[in-house]
Write a protein that holds these residues in place. Sequence first.
Motif, PDB file in Angstrom:
ATOM      1  N   GLY A  60      -0.561 104.633  61.787  1.00  0.00           N
ATOM      2  CA  GLY A  60      -0.614 103.475  60.897  1.00  0.00           C
ATOM      3  C   GLY A  60       0.713 102.733  61.022  1.00  0.00           C
ATOM      4  N   GLY A  61       0.984 101.837  60.085  1.00  0.00           N
ATOM      5  CA  GLY A  61       2.199 101.030  60.159  1.00  0.00           C
ATOM      6  C   GLY A  61       3.452 101.888  60.238  1.00  0.00           C
ATOM      7  N   ALA A  62       3.552 102.899  59.381  1.00  0.00           N
ATOM      8  CA  ALA A  62       4.763 103.721  59.329  1.00  0.00           C
ATOM      9  C   ALA A  62       4.927 104.526  60.616  1.00  0.00           C
ATOM     10  N   GLY A  63       3.851 105.179  61.059  1.00  0.00           N
ATOM     11  CA  GLY A  63       3.921 106.020  62.252  1.00  0.00           C
ATOM     12  C   GLY A  63       4.233 105.207  63.498  1.00  0.00           C
ATOM     13  N   ILE A  82      -0.049 110.907  67.408  1.00  0.00           N
ATOM     14  CA  ILE A  82      -1.453 111.375  67.403  1.00  0.00           C
ATOM     15  C   ILE A  82      -2.180 110.812  66.178  1.00  0.00           C
ATOM     16  N   ASP A  83      -3.422 110.385  66.356  1.00  0.00           N
ATOM     17  CA  ASP A  83      -4.242 109.928  65.226  1.00  0.00           C
ATOM     18  C   ASP A  83      -5.687 110.369  65.467  1.00  0.00           C
ATOM     19  N   HIS A  84      -6.373 110.692  64.376  1.00  0.00           N
ATOM     20  CA  HIS A  84      -7.780 111.101  64.556  1.00  0.00           C
ATOM     21  C   HIS A  84      -8.715 109.892  64.656  1.00  0.00           C
ATOM     22  N   CYS A 144      -2.822  90.040  57.401  1.00  0.00           N
ATOM     23  CA  CYS A 144      -1.719  90.974  57.159  1.00  0.00           C
ATOM     24  C   CYS A 144      -0.538  90.333  56.429  1.00  0.00           C
ATOM     25  N   ASN A 145      -0.444  90.670  55.177  1.00  0.00           N
ATOM     26  CA  ASN A 145       0.725  90.262  54.388  1.00  0.00           C
ATOM     27  C   ASN A 145       1.808  91.304  54.717  1.00  0.00           C
ATOM     28  N   PHE A 146       2.557  91.009  55.816  1.00  0.00           N
ATOM     29  CA  PHE A 146       3.344  92.068  56.449  1.00  0.00           C
ATOM     30  C   PHE A 146       4.666  92.386  55.762  1.00  0.00           C
ATOM     31  N   ALA A 169      -9.007 107.565  55.980  1.00  0.00           N
ATOM     32  CA  ALA A 169      -7.893 108.007  55.133  1.00  0.00           C
ATOM     33  C   ALA A 169      -8.195 109.395  54.574  1.00  0.00           C
ATOM     34  N   THR A 170      -7.162 110.232  54.511  1.00  0.00           N
ATOM     35  CA  THR A 170      -7.353 111.616  54.045  1.00  0.00           C
ATOM     36  C   THR A 170      -6.145 112.062  53.209  1.00  0.00           C
ATOM     37  N   GLY A 171      -6.302 113.198  52.572  1.00  0.00           N
ATOM     38  CA  GLY A 171      -5.189 113.808  51.839  1.00  0.00           C
ATOM     39  C   GLY A 171      -4.458 114.821  52.717  1.00  0.00           C
ATOM     40  N   ALA A 191      -9.274 101.374  46.192  1.00  0.00           N
ATOM     41  CA  ALA A 191      -7.831 101.290  45.911  1.00  0.00           C
ATOM     42  C   ALA A 191      -7.076 100.843  47.157  1.00  0.00           C
ATOM     43  N   GLU A 192      -6.221  99.833  47.007  1.00  0.00           N
ATOM     44  CA  GLU A 192      -5.466  99.364  48.168  1.00  0.00           C
ATOM     45  C   GLU A 192      -4.432 100.408  48.600  1.00  0.00           C
ATOM     46  N   VAL A 193      -3.927 101.159  47.667  1.00  0.00           N
ATOM     47  CA  VAL A 193      -2.971 102.225  48.003  1.00  0.00           C
ATOM     48  C   VAL A 193      -3.190 103.438  47.103  1.00  0.00           C
ATOM     49  N   GLY A 247       6.107 106.508  54.835  1.00  0.00           N
ATOM     50  CA  GLY A 247       4.983 105.622  54.494  1.00  0.00           C
ATOM     51  C   GLY A 247       4.307 105.993  53.192  1.00  0.00           C
ATOM     52  N   GLU A 248       3.021 105.679  53.144  1.00  0.00           N
ATOM     53  CA  GLU A 248       2.266 105.853  51.896  1.00  0.00           C
ATOM     54  C   GLU A 248       2.097 107.316  51.508  1.00  0.00           C
ATOM     55  N   ALA A 249       2.266 108.227  52.450  1.00  0.00           N
ATOM     56  CA  ALA A 249       2.145 109.659  52.145  1.00  0.00           C
ATOM     57  C   ALA A 249       3.186 110.094  51.111  1.00  0.00           C
ATOM     58  N   GLY A 254       1.455  92.570  47.550  1.00  0.00           N
ATOM     59  CA  GLY A 254       2.134  91.378  48.082  1.00  0.00           C
ATOM     60  C   GLY A 254       3.061  91.645  49.245  1.00  0.00           C
ATOM     61  N   GLY A 255       2.765  92.655  50.082  1.00  0.00           N
ATOM     62  CA  GLY A 255       3.580  92.911  51.268  1.00  0.00           C
ATOM     63  C   GLY A 255       4.618  93.998  51.064  1.00  0.00           C
ATOM     64  N   TYR A 256       4.749  94.494  49.848  1.00  0.00           N
ATOM     65  CA  TYR A 256       5.770  95.510  49.555  1.00  0.00           C
ATOM     66  C   TYR A 256       5.429  96.854  50.189  1.00  0.00           C
ATOM     67  N   ASN A 257       4.130  97.180  50.272  1.00  0.00           N
ATOM     68  CA  ASN A 257       3.782  98.497  50.816  1.00  0.00           C
ATOM     69  C   ASN A 257       4.021  98.566  52.318  1.00  0.00           C
ATOM     70  N   PHE A 258       3.715  97.460  53.026  1.00  0.00           N
ATOM     71  CA  PHE A 258       4.060  97.483  54.453  1.00  0.00           C
ATOM     72  C   PHE A 258       5.578  97.554  54.634  1.00  0.00           C
ATOM     73  N   GLN A 259       6.324  96.831  53.796  1.00  0.00           N
ATOM     74  CA  GLN A 259       7.778  96.879  53.970  1.00  0.00           C
ATOM     75  C   GLN A 259       8.299  98.316  53.810  1.00  0.00           C
TER      76      GLN A 259
HETATM   77  P1  FDA Z   1      -1.875 104.310  56.966  1.00  0.00           P
HETATM   78  O1  FDA Z   1      -2.944 104.748  56.032  1.00  0.00           O
HETATM   79  O2  FDA Z   1      -1.838 102.889  57.371  1.00  0.00           O
HETATM   80  O3  FDA Z   1      -1.931 105.151  58.311  1.00  0.00           O
HETATM   81  C1  FDA Z   1      -2.206 106.525  58.317  1.00  0.00           C
HETATM   82  C2  FDA Z   1      -2.787 106.903  59.662  1.00  0.00           C
HETATM   83  O4  FDA Z   1      -2.978 108.317  59.660  1.00  0.00           O
HETATM   84  C3  FDA Z   1      -4.146 106.267  59.903  1.00  0.00           C
HETATM   85  O5  FDA Z   1      -4.157 105.674  61.185  1.00  0.00           O
HETATM   86  C4  FDA Z   1      -5.123 107.447  59.821  1.00  0.00           C
HETATM   87  O6  FDA Z   1      -6.224 107.315  60.697  1.00  0.00           O
HETATM   88  C5  FDA Z   1      -4.235 108.614  60.207  1.00  0.00           C
HETATM   89  N1  FDA Z   1      -4.694 109.894  59.654  1.00  0.00           N
HETATM   90  C6  FDA Z   1      -5.067 110.164  58.381  1.00  0.00           C
HETATM   91  N2  FDA Z   1      -5.431 111.441  58.270  1.00  0.00           N
HETATM   92  C7  FDA Z   1      -5.283 111.993  59.504  1.00  0.00           C
HETATM   93  C8  FDA Z   1      -5.521 113.280  60.029  1.00  0.00           C
HETATM   94  N3  FDA Z   1      -5.998 114.265  59.259  1.00  0.00           N
HETATM   95  N4  FDA Z   1      -5.270 113.495  61.350  1.00  0.00           N
HETATM   96  C9  FDA Z   1      -4.810 112.490  62.139  1.00  0.00           C
HETATM   97  N5  FDA Z   1      -4.573 111.245  61.704  1.00  0.00           N
HETATM   98  C10 FDA Z   1      -4.804 111.014  60.398  1.00  0.00           C
HETATM   99  N6  FDA Z   1      -0.050  96.382  52.119  1.00  0.00           N
HETATM  100  C11 FDA Z   1       0.744  95.305  52.297  1.00  0.00           C
HETATM  101  O7  FDA Z   1       1.969  95.442  52.225  1.00  0.00           O
HETATM  102  N7  FDA Z   1       0.215  94.075  52.571  1.00  0.00           N
HETATM  103  C12 FDA Z   1      -1.147  93.873  52.670  1.00  0.00           C
HETATM  104  O8  FDA Z   1      -1.607  92.773  52.983  1.00  0.00           O
HETATM  105  C13 FDA Z   1      -1.997  94.989  52.433  1.00  0.00           C
HETATM  106  N8  FDA Z   1      -3.349  94.843  52.442  1.00  0.00           N
HETATM  107  C14 FDA Z   1      -4.165  95.936  52.292  1.00  0.00           C
HETATM  108  C15 FDA Z   1      -5.555  95.768  52.294  1.00  0.00           C
HETATM  109  C16 FDA Z   1      -6.392  96.857  52.163  1.00  0.00           C
HETATM  110  C17 FDA Z   1      -7.885  96.669  52.127  1.00  0.00           C
HETATM  111  C18 FDA Z   1      -5.824  98.160  52.036  1.00  0.00           C
HETATM  112  C19 FDA Z   1      -6.697  99.380  51.930  1.00  0.00           C
HETATM  113  C20 FDA Z   1      -4.439  98.321  51.993  1.00  0.00           C
HETATM  114  C21 FDA Z   1      -3.603  97.213  52.109  1.00  0.00           C
HETATM  115  N9  FDA Z   1      -2.213  97.352  52.063  1.00  0.00           N
HETATM  116  C22 FDA Z   1      -1.410  96.241  52.203  1.00  0.00           C
HETATM  117  C23 FDA Z   1      -1.572  98.678  51.928  1.00  0.00           C
HETATM  118  C24 FDA Z   1      -1.125  99.150  53.330  1.00  0.00           C
HETATM  119  O9  FDA Z   1      -2.245  99.052  54.213  1.00  0.00           O
HETATM  120  C25 FDA Z   1      -0.627 100.589  53.294  1.00  0.00           C
HETATM  121  O10 FDA Z   1       0.361 100.718  52.311  1.00  0.00           O
HETATM  122  C26 FDA Z   1      -0.047 100.968  54.661  1.00  0.00           C
HETATM  123  O11 FDA Z   1      -1.052 100.816  55.651  1.00  0.00           O
HETATM  124  C27 FDA Z   1       0.473 102.392  54.659  1.00  0.00           C
HETATM  125  O12 FDA Z   1       0.901 102.696  55.971  1.00  0.00           O
HETATM  126  P2  FDA Z   1       0.975 104.206  56.477  1.00  0.00           P
HETATM  127  O13 FDA Z   1       1.291 104.107  57.924  1.00  0.00           O
HETATM  128  O14 FDA Z   1       1.821 104.995  55.590  1.00  0.00           O
HETATM  129  O15 FDA Z   1      -0.506 104.764  56.289  1.00  0.00           O
END
Ligand code: FDA
Length: 394
Positions: free
Chosen positions: A16-19, A36-38, A54-56, A173-175, A337-339, A366-368, A376-381
């Motif tokens: 995802g963005g953080a990785g 690696i990603d599933h 993308c509100n980046f 998405a998973t826990g 939930a967006e996050v 990241g979000e973990a 408003g772009g804070y979570n990507f930042q």
């Molecule tokens: P992210 O969830 O992006 O990435 C995690 C990765 O891990 C995924 O690729 C997933 O497939 C992988 N993964 C999960 N479990 C796994 C497993 N068991 N094995 C292998 N891989 C696994 N924020 C913002 O700032 N501006 C915005 O515009 C938006 N808009 C928005 C819209 C919608 C609909 C959602 C749901 C969310 C947003 N967000 C957002 C929030 C933002 O998307 C979120 O905070 C970041 O994507 C978090 O980035 P991470 O890389 O931490 O996790």
Amino acid sequence: MPQSDTHYDVIVLGAGGAGLLCAATAGQRGRRVLLIDHAPEAGRKIVISGGGRCNFTNIHTAPDRYISANPHFAKSALGRYTPSDFLALIERHRIAWHEKTLGQLFCDGSARQVVAMLLDECAAGGVDIRLDHPITAIDHADALYRVTHGARTAAAPALVIATGGPSIPKMGATGFAYDLARRFGLKVVEPRPALVPLTLGGEDVLFRSLSGVSTEVIAHSGKTAFREAALLTHRGLSGPAILQISSYWRHGEVIALDFLPDRPDGWLIDAKRHKPRATLAQSLRAHLPDRLADALGERLALSGDLANLPDRKLAEAERRLARWSFTPNGTEGYAKAEVTSGGIATDGLSSRTMEARKMPGLYAIGEAVDVTGWLGGYNFQWAWASGWAAGQAV
Ligand code: FDA
């Protein structure tokens, strides 16, 4: 039969963005990185974010716009990798962007450009990316983390957990991050859906008949307040003001909406002087969508002309309109939930490097992690900043 280990300097779990930013940063520092990603595609949440644009980031990024058990934790990473740093990357890749509102920066074109940019940055760092690779085992021995994914096993002295939180499970998405963190002795702050619509029942259910009506409000929960649009839906309340306040709301608590944030004190009594023949609903229609004005007027149960209503009753109506109380019966959950708020507890991590204090070589970003931004772009930042911090350290 698993093949023998491939050795890396760093293994990043989650593209995802953080990785992605972490892997690119470490790779460009000369580290051998495996990502690696599933999921079959990298950056899926980036692709759907901001309505596909993308509100980046947000130029008003500051630590007080993040929720965490430790409000100081995010300061170091946010201070060292700022919105200007990410914007410089966006500009270097010639991605056109604009500020929409409230400091929110969006792509002019498509969110896919951001994913392509991050993949290019990974390629520049020689990162090996394995998508569509479920992780089947993770072990730690002899100062090495060993990750089995399908028939392959890779080993590295550093492992970065970047698998996000459980919001929007249908996107993969998973826990997983929490289970892994717990296994290695880290604590997890109870995860909850955040930036999520709230549902209404009981007496409030009447408002559900106003589905589709939107108006600017100030939404209050305790001492926190947001002024933005609220949207009435067939299940309850949504819109930016509600999503923002939902991250602070707890079950059983009241949220209060000021439906008329621009009306000065005493405005209804003034209206009585200037338009004595108007009804309360008519006065409200001048400032609110008609259906909402009529519903609020009906619930305030003050019939007849304003001229016939005592000032005391009008002052009371004003007070209710400025603090209309709802007791949501829940949220729309992780499906909407967006996050996720909560997550891997920050007290077990270094705020400078994101490394686990008691588990050398283990990082979480990241979000973990228990850091949740406003809408408003804070979570990507946060994803970029924490990814960069770990990418510099691994
Ligand atoms: P992210 O969830 O992006 O990435 C995690 C990765 O891990 C995924 O690729 C997933 O497939 C992988 N993964 C999960 N479990 C796994 C497993 N068991 N094995 C292998 N891989 C696994 N924020 C913002 O700032 N501006 C915005 O515009 C938006 N808009 C928005 C819209 C919608 C609909 C959602 C749901 C969310 C947003 N967000 C957002 C929030 C933002 O998307 C979120 O905070 C970041 O994507 C978090 O980035 P991470 O890389 O931490 O996790």
